[in-house]
Design a protein around this motif. Structure first.
Motif, mmCIF file in Angstrom:
data_model
loop_
_atom_site.group_PDB
_atom_site.id
_atom_site.type_symbol
_atom_site.label_atom_id
_atom_site.label_comp_id
_atom_site.label_asym_id
_atom_site.label_seq_id
_atom_site.Cartn_x
_atom_site.Cartn_y
_atom_site.Cartn_z
ATOM 1 N N SER A 72 40.710 69.858 -5.781
ATOM 2 C CA SER A 72 40.772 68.314 -5.443
ATOM 3 C C SER A 72 39.620 67.650 -5.801
ATOM 4 O O SER A 72 39.909 66.480 -6.192
ATOM 5 N N ASN A 75 40.240 67.251 -9.551
ATOM 6 C CA ASN A 75 41.314 66.111 -10.016
ATOM 7 C C ASN A 75 41.025 64.659 -9.639
ATOM 8 O O ASN A 75 41.143 63.779 -10.547
ATOM 9 N N ALA A 76 39.921 64.680 -8.805
ATOM 10 C CA ALA A 76 39.691 63.169 -8.470
ATOM 11 C C ALA A 76 38.506 62.733 -9.521
ATOM 12 O O ALA A 76 38.964 61.664 -9.814
ATOM 13 N N ARG A 78 39.040 63.539 -12.787
ATOM 14 C CA ARG A 78 40.032 63.435 -13.909
ATOM 15 C C ARG A 78 40.652 62.070 -13.355
ATOM 16 O O ARG A 78 40.872 61.405 -14.385
ATOM 17 N N GLN A 79 40.985 61.805 -12.164
ATOM 18 C CA GLN A 79 41.530 60.524 -12.050
ATOM 19 C C GLN A 79 40.772 59.512 -12.300
ATOM 20 O O GLN A 79 41.153 58.368 -12.837
ATOM 21 N N ASP A 82 40.562 59.162 -16.105
ATOM 22 C CA ASP A 82 41.843 58.393 -16.649
ATOM 23 C C ASP A 82 41.786 56.876 -16.460
ATOM 24 O O ASP A 82 42.175 55.868 -17.273
ATOM 25 N N ALA A 83 41.519 56.452 -15.139
ATOM 26 C CA ALA A 83 41.485 55.259 -14.735
ATOM 27 C C ALA A 83 40.445 54.346 -15.605
ATOM 28 O O ALA A 83 40.788 53.185 -16.075
ATOM 29 N N SER A 137 38.920 64.296 -20.524
ATOM 30 C CA SER A 137 38.420 63.521 -19.231
ATOM 31 C C SER A 137 37.006 63.475 -19.445
ATOM 32 O O SER A 137 36.166 62.598 -19.005
ATOM 33 N N VAL A 274 49.034 60.107 -19.532
ATOM 34 C CA VAL A 274 48.479 58.715 -18.835
ATOM 35 C C VAL A 274 48.020 57.574 -19.978
ATOM 36 O O VAL A 274 48.090 56.358 -19.723
#
Length: 292
Positions: A72, A75-76, A78-79, A82-83, A137, A274
């Motif tokens: 988790s 993944n956070a 990476r998000q 990406d954002a 990332s 993305v």
């Protein structure tokens, strides 16, 4: 009342330490001292009220709670990356950063780049040569060109071109095992593999041989290291013919059989799903696929 989040630096220290399973390596990556990393990990464990690592013989291992927490957190991050990439895409300088292997850059991409620059002068290409796999990332790379099967989770892959592959080995290995009369003789040879460990299986299949045993032998995600292993006599290697032409001509390597094409084992253009519709990436994809 909303629960207070852990300190960001502590989460970064946890992710790095969990990835390396080393406080020292995490400290080097984060440009802090090992003591600082240890303190951040202790702060995070205190905040959560649970141990994330076991300290054993100067090393660290994730506890069951740590293993459950890591995906988790990873993944956070990476998000967030990406954002950030998406937001920055609308205001960037028009530079497209491409990670490519040195061999493909010199043999294929660079000789064709002028046509891209002539057609798209608004996009500046920044070429970064590397044989290692790309962490989109963290690296700042927009797209990569890699050799393999093109199967990467969360990434878009487009086949660019397949190249002639050739089986080669060091003279010392050939002297010990003898020249193979055909592809079937190579089943018993030691093999050196690429990171995906699929090349040899595909090669045997393309020659009408269903290999019965699982691939054995060392594997490398760096083609230059793979070549060094073959030169050192560790096994037969399956490499692009143009890449080893000099070594074959100079006698450092022996070509065991004639070149062959394997359509699935090719060079692929790879980028995060993305960002696949980013205008610069889409423009470069259309150009390179049109050249192949």
């Amino acid at each position: 009342m909303a629960q207070r989040l852990p300190p960001l630096n502590a989460l970064k220290a946890f992710e790095a330490a969990a990835r390396h399973l080393s406080v020292k390596a995490a400290a080097e990556e984060l440009f802090v001292t090992p003591g600082a990393v240890s303190q951040m990990l202790k702060t995070l464990e205190t905040h959560l009220g649970v141990r994330l690592f076991e300290r054993v013989n100067r090393g660290i291992h994730l506890t069951p709670a740590g293993r459950d927490y890591l995906p988790s957190i990873r993944n956070a991050f990476r998000q967030i990356a990406d954002a950030t990439r998406r937001v920055a895409a609308s205001t960037d300088s028009g530079v497209l950063t491409i990670s490519v292997t040195p061999f493909f850059a010199s043999a294929w991409l660079v000789p064709r780049m002028k046509s891209f620059q002539d057609a798209h002068p608004e996009i500046d290409l920044q070429i970064v040569t590397s044989n290692a796999l790309v962490d989109f990332s963290r690296s700042g790379v927009d797209v990569a060109i890699r050799h393999g099967l093109g199967r990467y989770g969360g990434l878009r892959s487009d086949r660019v071109v397949a190249v002639e592959m050739v089986v080669v080995a060091a003279p010392s290995l050939v002297e010990r095992l003898g020249l193979p009369a055909g592809a079937e003789d190579l089943v018993r040879w030691p093999h050196v593999h690429d990171a995906e460990r699929k090349g040899w299986s595909l090669w045997f299949q393309s020659n009408g041989i269903e290999e019965l045993r699982a691939p054995r032998g060392p594997s490398f995600d760096d083609s230059s290291l793979l070549l060094k292993a073959v030169l050192g006599g560790q096994g037969a290697g399956l490499l692009p013919a143009a890449m080893v032409a000099g070594e074959v001509e100079g006698g450092q390597l022996v070509k065991l059989l004639e070149e062959t094409h394997m359509e699935d084992f090719a060079y692929y253009l790879v980028c995060p799903e993305v960002t696949q519709n980013d205008p610069k990436i889409a423009t470069f994809r259309e150009w390179i696929l049109g050249r192949s």
